[in-house]
Design an enzyme around this catalytic site. Structure first.
Site, PDB file in Angstrom:
ATOM      1  CG  ASP A 236       5.324 123.060  57.463  1.00 31.26           C
ATOM      2  OD1 ASP A 236       5.578 121.872  57.178  1.00 31.26           O
ATOM      3  OD2 ASP A 236       4.156 123.484  57.585  1.00 31.26           O
ATOM      4  CG  PHE A 237       8.836 118.290  56.488  1.00 30.15           C
ATOM      5  CD1 PHE A 237       7.504 117.993  56.309  1.00 30.15           C
ATOM      6  CD2 PHE A 237       9.529 117.614  57.499  1.00 30.15           C
ATOM      7  CE1 PHE A 237       6.853 117.053  57.090  1.00 30.15           C
ATOM      8  CE2 PHE A 237       8.891 116.678  58.293  1.00 30.15           C
ATOM      9  CZ  PHE A 237       7.550 116.392  58.085  1.00 30.15           C
ATOM     10  CG  HIS A 256       7.593 105.498  58.661  1.00 24.62           C
ATOM     11  ND1 HIS A 256       8.173 104.528  59.445  1.00 24.62           N
ATOM     12  CD2 HIS A 256       7.660 106.633  59.395  1.00 24.62           C
ATOM     13  CE1 HIS A 256       8.554 105.049  60.600  1.00 24.62           C
ATOM     14  NE2 HIS A 256       8.248 106.319  60.592  1.00 24.62           N
TER      15      HIS A 256
END
Length: 346
Positions: A236-237, A256
């Protein structure tokens, strides 16, 4: 006596231009329906009569003819009057699913009812600064996609089509030859990274993705024959980036999707994984500022209504990176809307 010429009552150019803009969504909707009915693939390389197209698409032939007439006026189709058959133009060929650079996926995604509902409630997004699609999904965009695989497949198809064009542009727009190890954070099924590895035989790579995406990424990388040079790590970043200490970290079309607070969390995790001499490459559209026409301005509002994210200007990236302990060192334009924003440890 000679007759005097009648005064011209033609509308001013500005009125004609504005009228085209007002009705622009009628054009996009017609193209979206063409994609939904798969008319381009039905025609393929063999022109078809309207009756053949109607039978294949389950539509009413006399009414379908009206759509075909519009599409021919747009330069998408052409009719042979001698055979009464409709063929694709070069432009119309871009709607075929099997055509490199096809826009079929984008038309299907942005023609989906959820996208139309989100844009239809743009006023609410402007008042709240929040995505509007959640009202119709009953959940966040990303959570909804995990529980509705049929819808996810449509939107993922759009991203895959977009990356098909972006990946070569990034490879041609940035020199990866000095890197020996690259981690593509949130790299999906590895499309960008596999393009980079094929162009740079001395580089090894890692796709860092959520567990459910990592499974498919391994399959796609194996299909490309790159399993010996590219692995996949699940995680999980927002929590931690692995592996640490690599030469280059990439964030392509990730930031974005998120507001500044969430983006900063991702950047801080990457900063923690970087060596002092590592580089971070952010592949995103960089907005030029006010008074400059740019595709990114449209995409900026799309990110707002769908996921609550945003496109950013160069100064906005500079400020965001500084908060994460990074410094914007260069911006490399590509032949596609996204640029490669290079950042180093501050």
């Amino acid at each position: 006596m000679s007759q005097q010429p009648r005064a011209s009552h033609a509308p001013p150019p500005a009125a004609l231009q504005m009228t085209q803009m007002v009705y622009g969504f009628w054009v996009s909707r017609s193209l979206q329906i063409m994609a939904e009915l798969e008319l381009a693939d039905t025609i393929g390389d063999t022109p078809k009569t309207v009756e053949e197209l109607a039978e294949a698409s389950g539509t009413h032939a006399p009414t379908l003819r009206r759509l075909l007439r519009l599409l021919s006026g747009l330069g998408v189709l052409v009719k042979d009057e001698s055979t009464q058959r409709w063929a694709l133009t070069e432009l119309g060929g871009m709607l075929r699913k099997d055509n490199p650079g096809s826009v079929y996926g984008s038309l299907r995604a942005h023609g989906h009812i959820l996208s139309w509902q989100a844009w239809g409630d743009l006023a609410t997004a402007l008042k709240t600064g929040k995505p509007t699609v959640e009202k119709f999904m009953g959940d966040t965009f990303f959570n909804y996609m995990t529980t509705h695989p049929d819808v996810a497949a449509i939107f993922n198809g759009s991203m895959a089509a977009y990356q098909t064009l972006n990946a070569p542009a990034v490879v041609n727009g940035y020199d990866f030859s000095s890197a020996r190890s690259i981690v593509d954070v949130g790299g999906g099924t590895g499309m960008l990274l596999t393009h980079i590895l094929k162009a740079n035989p001395g580089v090894r790579g890692t796709v860092f993705e959520m567990p459910h995406v990592a499974v498919e990424a391994r399959e796609r990388i194996a299909e490309q024959g790159l399993s010996q040079r590219c692995d996949v790590v699940a995680g999980d970043f927002f929590e931690r980036i692995a592996p640490e200490g690599k030469d280059v970290y990439i964030l392509s079309q990730i930031l974005h999707d998120w507001d500044d607070e969430q983006s900063l969390r991702i950047l801080k995790c990457i900063r923690a994984a970087m060596r002092p001499d590592s580089r971070l490459l952010i592949v995103e559209t960089v907005l030029p500022g006010d008074n400059v026409p740019h595709f990114g301005n449209l995409y900026d509002l799309a990110m707002l209504v769908l996921v609550g994210g945003r496109e950013r200007t160069g100064p906005e990236y500079t400020a965001l990176l500084e908060k994460a302990g990074l410094r914007l060192s260069n911006v490399f334009p590509t032949t596609m809307p996204p640029s490669v924003v290079e950042a180093v440890v501050a």
